[in-house]
Enzyme design. Structure first.
Site, mmCIF file in Angstrom:
data_model
loop_
_atom_site.group_PDB
_atom_site.id
_atom_site.type_symbol
_atom_site.label_atom_id
_atom_site.label_comp_id
_atom_site.label_asym_id
_atom_site.label_seq_id
_atom_site.Cartn_x
_atom_site.Cartn_y
_atom_site.Cartn_z
ATOM 1 N N SER A 49 0.830 -1.214 0.000
ATOM 2 C CA SER A 49 0.000 0.000 0.000
ATOM 3 C C SER A 49 0.864 1.262 0.000
ATOM 4 O O SER A 49 0.333 2.365 -0.120
ATOM 5 C CB SER A 49 -0.943 0.003 1.202
ATOM 6 N N HIS A 50 2.192 1.123 0.128
ATOM 7 C CA HIS A 50 3.032 2.324 0.200
ATOM 8 C C HIS A 50 4.209 2.303 -0.766
ATOM 9 O O HIS A 50 5.184 3.018 -0.577
ATOM 10 C CB HIS A 50 3.475 2.564 1.650
ATOM 11 N N PHE A 123 3.971 10.121 2.864
ATOM 12 C CA PHE A 123 2.975 9.308 2.137
ATOM 13 C C PHE A 123 3.450 7.859 2.101
ATOM 14 O O PHE A 123 3.044 7.101 1.236
ATOM 15 C CB PHE A 123 2.883 9.856 0.710
ATOM 16 N N ASP A 190 -4.706 0.183 2.178
ATOM 17 C CA ASP A 190 -5.189 -1.202 2.049
ATOM 18 C C ASP A 190 -6.689 -1.230 1.757
ATOM 19 O O ASP A 190 -7.165 -2.119 1.050
ATOM 20 C CB ASP A 190 -4.862 -1.996 3.325
HETATM 21 P P1 NDP Z 1 -0.241 -4.277 9.212
HETATM 22 O O1 NDP Z 1 -1.509 -4.430 9.975
HETATM 23 O O2 NDP Z 1 -0.089 -5.019 7.945
HETATM 24 O O3 NDP Z 1 0.975 -4.657 10.149
HETATM 25 C C1 NDP Z 1 1.217 -3.955 11.340
HETATM 26 C C2 NDP Z 1 2.423 -4.514 12.029
HETATM 27 O O4 NDP Z 1 2.082 -5.752 12.639
HETATM 28 C C3 NDP Z 1 3.585 -4.803 11.089
HETATM 29 O O5 NDP Z 1 4.769 -4.416 11.707
HETATM 30 C C4 NDP Z 1 3.517 -6.309 10.895
HETATM 31 O O6 NDP Z 1 4.777 -6.904 10.627
HETATM 32 C C5 NDP Z 1 2.996 -6.757 12.222
HETATM 33 N N1 NDP Z 1 2.244 -8.008 12.129
HETATM 34 C C6 NDP Z 1 1.283 -8.343 11.246
HETATM 35 N N2 NDP Z 1 0.809 -9.570 11.499
HETATM 36 C C7 NDP Z 1 1.492 -10.036 12.589
HETATM 37 C C8 NDP Z 1 1.455 -11.237 13.336
HETATM 38 N N3 NDP Z 1 0.631 -12.232 13.030
HETATM 39 N N4 NDP Z 1 2.299 -11.355 14.378
HETATM 40 C C9 NDP Z 1 3.149 -10.361 14.710
HETATM 41 N N5 NDP Z 1 3.232 -9.190 14.036
HETATM 42 C C10 NDP Z 1 2.399 -9.031 12.990
HETATM 43 O O7 NDP Z 1 0.043 -2.709 8.933
HETATM 44 P P2 NDP Z 1 -1.008 -1.550 8.635
HETATM 45 O O8 NDP Z 1 -1.899 -2.028 7.559
HETATM 46 O O9 NDP Z 1 -1.605 -1.057 9.881
HETATM 47 O O10 NDP Z 1 -0.060 -0.394 8.055
HETATM 48 C C11 NDP Z 1 0.531 -0.554 6.780
HETATM 49 C C12 NDP Z 1 1.472 0.570 6.495
HETATM 50 O O11 NDP Z 1 0.785 1.760 6.247
HETATM 51 C C13 NDP Z 1 2.482 0.907 7.580
HETATM 52 O O12 NDP Z 1 3.763 0.753 6.993
HETATM 53 C C14 NDP Z 1 2.212 2.356 7.912
HETATM 54 O O13 NDP Z 1 3.375 3.137 8.219
HETATM 55 C C15 NDP Z 1 1.599 2.842 6.638
HETATM 56 N N6 NDP Z 1 0.804 4.059 6.838
HETATM 57 C C16 NDP Z 1 1.333 5.263 6.471
HETATM 58 C C17 NDP Z 1 0.595 6.429 6.629
HETATM 59 C C18 NDP Z 1 1.172 7.763 6.302
HETATM 60 O O14 NDP Z 1 0.475 8.750 6.452
HETATM 61 N N7 NDP Z 1 2.396 7.881 5.882
HETATM 62 C C19 NDP Z 1 -0.767 6.388 7.161
HETATM 63 C C20 NDP Z 1 -1.181 5.093 7.578
HETATM 64 C C21 NDP Z 1 -0.429 3.968 7.393
HETATM 65 P P3 NDP Z 1 5.167 -7.319 9.093
HETATM 66 O O15 NDP Z 1 5.453 -6.042 8.378
HETATM 67 O O16 NDP Z 1 6.348 -8.215 9.230
HETATM 68 O O17 NDP Z 1 3.957 -8.030 8.539
#
Ligand code: NDP
Length: 334
Positions: A49-50, A123, A190
């Site tokens: 998504s990024h 972003f 997402d």
């Molecule tokens: P996810 O829900 O996919 O993941 C969140 C975190 O949880 C990750 O570090 C992931 O590790 C970890 N994780 C996921 N599943 C497990 C598990 N089963 N056990 C342990 N850890 C787990 O992320 P989001 O969808 O919430 O966010 C996605 C991205 O969006 C982020 O990178 C965020 O910075 C970005 N974002 C940016 C914004 C901006 O304004 N710049 C705004 C909002 C979001 P892993 O990566 O290894 O799966």
């Protein structure tokens, strides 16, 4: 469900496509290179998504004149442990590349240091900044606000941004532990991808325009996202507002929403990055103490550490399969 058509691209093809399109739309060489690195790292690690998905939004904000492609970040260290990077109304990656080494040096000398990035547009994913700090032996915490997209617990109206929060813990000799998450149940990107690809989203993701819970991402995009974990996630999103806006002096999400031209790109805001040295704060034995904890945690059934999925993806240097319509759209911008 119909299969989504993809285009196979190597990591170097992804980086050079990003570099070309950013350069074509007015980015200076250093801004284009920093943005392209951000995009390719996201695709490499599977932060879909990024990565390339964000390129049309980046270009929209360059073209609308909201974001400066030739921004020159300026750095100031007003106190031994307080660093400000003024992003000069450019994208965050170059501001981060400018400030992070200075932040790491300050925290390694004083034990703890903070960096505020202002006048900048974020972003992207936030793990690159905290992971960089962990690779320097520091614990890192980073967050930024956005513009109103998430209803605080109890409300049905957007007020908080998706307010991502990332944390990394250093493990000299090992890959650091890093989490990076939106404080909404799902990142907005997402939800947009689910709408594009025709997937339902999990319960609790958001409300439709009628204020009722929905699993239809298109309806949620017309309505509002919800914080993860009800009032607890809402409290974390609130903290992010204070750190990323109250503490940096830049926009709260609601202020960003009032100013933004809604061109499809990011809103202007601040970023808060904290670096802490366990070596200087906890002292001798910190590493053994923490490694024993991580080892014990890792032995629990069903555990996987945050960051493990990305770090595993990173080992694959082969081509990535990118949404074909997205690749066409980006090539059309050249
Ligand atoms: P996810 O829900 O996919 O993941 C969140 C975190 O949880 C990750 O570090 C992931 O590790 C970890 N994780 C996921 N599943 C497990 C598990 N089963 N056990 C342990 N850890 C787990 O992320 P989001 O969808 O919430 O966010 C996605 C991205 O969006 C982020 O990178 C965020 O910075 C970005 N974002 C940016 C914004 C901006 O304004 N710049 C705004 C909002 C979001 P892993 O990566 O290894 O799966």
């Amino acid at each position: 469900m119909t299969a989504i058509e993809t285009t196979e691209m190597s990591l170097s093809e992804i980086e050079s496509l990003a570099l070309s399109v950013f350069t074509k739309h007015g980015c200076s060489a250093d801004n284009a290179a920093a943005l392209a690195r951000t995009v390719v790292r996201a695709e490499r690690d599977g932060s879909l998504s990024h990565g390339l998905f964000r390129v049309p939004g980046y270009i929209a904000s360059l073209n609308s004149g909201k974001v400066k492609g030739d921004a020159t970040p300026k750095i100031e260290q007003s106190l031994a442990s307080v660093i400000t990077v003024d992003g000069d109304h450019g994208y965050a990656p170059l501001a981060l590349e400018t400030g992070l080494p200075v932040l790491a040096k300050a925290a390694s000398e004083t034990g703890i240091a903070v960096m505020r990035i202002i006048n900048s547009f974020h972003f992207a994913a936030m793990w690159p900044e905290t992971e960089y700090l962990a690779e320097q032996g520091l614990a890192g915490l980073a967050c930024t606000a956005f513009k109103p997209s998430v209803a605080p617990a109890g409300a049905t109206q957007a007020f908080f941004g998706t307010n991502p929060l990332s944390f990394a813990w250093p493990r000299p000799g090992h890959t650091p532990i890093v989490f990076d998450m939106a404080t909404s149940t799902l990142a907005k990107g997402d939800v947009q991808i689910a709408a594009r690809d025709g997937h339902a989203v999990p319960p609790g993701t958001g409300l439709g325009p009628d204020g009722q819970p929905s699993d239809d991402p298109a309806e949620i995009l017309k309505g509002v996202l919800l914080p993860f974990g009800g009032y607890k996630g809402s409290a974390i999103a609130l903290m992010v507002e204070f750190l990323a806006a109250g503490m940096t002096g830049d926009n709260f999400s609601y202020e960003a929403g009032q100013q933004d031209n809604n061109d499809g790109g990011p809103a202007k805001g601040g970023e808060f990055v904290l670096a802490m040295s366990p070596k200087l704060i906890a002292g001798d034995g910190w590493q053994e103490h923490n490694e024993a904890f991580i080892q014990t945690l890792s032995e629990l059934d069903g555990i996987r550490l945050p960051g493990q999925r990305r770090h595993k993806n990173r080992l694959d240097m082969g081509p990535r399969h990118i949404n074909a319509a997205l690749v066409e759209k980006i090539r059309g911008l050249l």
